[in-house]
Design a protein around this motif. Structure first.
Motif, PDB file in Angstrom:
ATOM      1  N   THR A 207       2.003  -8.630   2.564  1.00  0.00           N
ATOM      2  CA  THR A 207       1.903  -9.352   1.293  1.00  0.00           C
ATOM      3  C   THR A 207       1.082  -8.547   0.281  1.00  0.00           C
ATOM      4  N   ALA A 208       0.032  -7.877   0.778  1.00  0.00           N
ATOM      5  CA  ALA A 208      -0.810  -7.070  -0.115  1.00  0.00           C
ATOM      6  C   ALA A 208       0.012  -5.952  -0.752  1.00  0.00           C
ATOM      7  N   GLN A 209       0.902  -5.381   0.048  1.00  0.00           N
ATOM      8  CA  GLN A 209       1.732  -4.291  -0.458  1.00  0.00           C
ATOM      9  C   GLN A 209       2.677  -4.792  -1.558  1.00  0.00           C
ATOM     10  N   ILE A 210       3.264  -5.968  -1.332  1.00  0.00           N
ATOM     11  CA  ILE A 210       4.176  -6.539  -2.339  1.00  0.00           C
ATOM     12  C   ILE A 210       3.389  -6.922  -3.601  1.00  0.00           C
ATOM     13  N   ALA A 211       2.212  -7.516  -3.396  1.00  0.00           N
ATOM     14  CA  ALA A 211       1.427  -8.014  -4.539  1.00  0.00           C
ATOM     15  C   ALA A 211       0.915  -6.864  -5.416  1.00  0.00           C
ATOM     16  N   ALA A 212       0.529  -5.771  -4.757  1.00  0.00           N
ATOM     17  CA  ALA A 212       0.043  -4.576  -5.464  1.00  0.00           C
ATOM     18  C   ALA A 212      -1.009  -4.886  -6.537  1.00  0.00           C
ATOM     19  N   VAL A 213      -2.035  -5.628  -6.170  1.00  0.00           N
ATOM     20  CA  VAL A 213      -3.149  -5.893  -7.101  1.00  0.00           C
ATOM     21  C   VAL A 213      -4.393  -5.153  -6.596  1.00  0.00           C
ATOM     22  N   ASP A 214      -5.396  -4.949  -7.465  1.00  0.00           N
ATOM     23  CA  ASP A 214      -6.558  -4.179  -6.965  1.00  0.00           C
ATOM     24  C   ASP A 214      -7.594  -5.023  -6.240  1.00  0.00           C
ATOM     25  N   LYS A 215      -7.723  -6.307  -6.617  1.00  0.00           N
ATOM     26  CA  LYS A 215      -8.753  -7.103  -5.939  1.00  0.00           C
ATOM     27  C   LYS A 215      -8.110  -7.826  -4.755  1.00  0.00           C
TER      28      LYS A 215
END
Ligand code: TXA
Ligand code: MG
Length: 331
Positions: free
Chosen positions: A268-276
């Motif tokens: 999910t982090a990879q899809i979201a691609a946000v810094d925080k």
């Protein structure tokens, strides 16, 4: 009171014994989370644990023993399936509830007539329990309702000034509390899910059931009815297919100057691609291992943690989801 953190060695074990035998409490590492231990035979020492944590006095404690401790001193009517489970998974993150012999202090089980027994596998925990050679009543070493501690530093930040000694055994690799299994019936009943999964129990015991608290029913494991594991900041929880909504909240909150972090699995982090982002890992074991650590990191950095549930919620993930949904309850 001055709180010290010491590695597990002859000196700190000697100090621990003095404190425990004098009616005090010592925090110690286990493979799941850190525990706050007291002599289970000493009623006022056990009552003091409830006071230190601010724990409701109807939520019973688990008794921890070393691997060679004679359980018949504490409990009776151990069924065959429980013996088989012990052989397969203990020492390890499985707590079993039996009928009590009535030997431990009454405050331990809050008058339930049963006793939860745990034999942790962590080397530091085994050394501590062997050295003291008493049954040790121990809840997780956090202030009640807060995220459970997985490092000595976490314990210190909750209990500094309230206890004398924290034994440091490194990061607890399991990361979520033990599976609690009621072994007083014909079929084992999971009261709290954890690293020993339903599938693992079924494999050895043949059958296994999961207990769910129904509305209005008296909780079989009183811990179930309480808010738990919560970080000291606001939280939100989204289902895995609500990522867009989660990202909307993330953008909105950060734009308003309220620092928000996303808490999710690696995919999910990879899809979201946000810094925080607080990344929990790729599978159930990794996510369990990182959950409390990342929730504690999150409360340091963020004013809002936006959690996104993983898609797969079987096996160990069931325990992770159980903790995550309680951590994100805002009431
Ligand atoms: O991994 C763990 O189990 C950690 C480490 C320190 O060993 N301990 C832990 O303790 O999580 P605590 O107190 O945070 O949670 C104990 C849970 C509670 O949900 C409580 O209601 C349940 O075990 N419990 C204890 N005695 C019980 C009993 N006799 N019958 C049913 N549930 C019991
Ligand atoms: Mg706890």
């Amino acid at each position: 009171m001055n709180t010290v953190i010491l590695p597990v060695n002859e000196y700190s074990l000697g100090q621990s014994k003095k404190i425990i035998c004098g009616g005090g409490a010592v925090a110690f590492p286990t493979e799941t989370v850190y525990g706050l231990g007291a002599n289970a035979f000493d009623n006022s020492a056990v009552e003091n644990i409830f006071k230190i944590k601010g724990r409701p006095n109807d939520n019973p404690l688990i008794v921890h023993v070393h691997k060679d401790y004679d359980l018949s001193l504490l409990v009776k009517d151990i069924p065959d399936y429980a013996r088989a489970l012990s052989k397969a998974y203990l020492p390890g993150p499985l707590t079993m509830v039996f009928k009590s012999c009535g030997a431990v202090a009454s405050a331990v089980s809050c008058g339930l007539g049963t006793l939860a027994i745990r034999i942790p596998s962590h080397e530091g925990a085994q050394r501590f329990l062997e050295y003291i050679d008493l049954p040790i009543a121990a809840p997780s070493a956090n202030i009640s309702k807060h995220v459970s501690p997985v490092t000595a530093q976490h314990v210190y930040s909750d209990l500094n000034g309230k206890i004398e000694l924290i034994l440091d055994g490194g990061k607890s690799e399991g990361g979520i509390e033990s599976t609690v299994l009621d072994c007083t019936g014909e079929i084992p009943l999971i009261l709290r899910s954890g690293l020993i999964t339903r599938e693992m129990i079924e494999k050895v015991a043949g059958r296994c059931e999961q207990y769910f608290l129904k509305d209005g029913e008296r909780a079989r494991s009183p811990g179930m009815k309480y808010k738990h594991y919560s970080p000291n900041c606001k939280t939100m929880l989204f289902a895995f297919n609500e990522l867009q909504d989660a990202l909307y909240e993330y953008e909105k909150s950060n734009a308003e100057g309220v620092t928000a972090y996303l808490l999710c699995d690696d995919k999910t982090a990879q899809i979201a691609a946000v810094d925080k982002v607080l990344k929990l890992g790729k599978d159930g074991e990794e996510m369990a291992s990182n959950l409390y650590y990342k929730l504690r990191e999150g409360e340091e950095k963020a004013r809002l943690i936006i959690a996104v549930a993983p898609e797969n919620q079987n096996g160990v993930m069931e325990g992770v989801m159980n903790r995550l949904s309680k951590a994100c309850k805002n009431s």
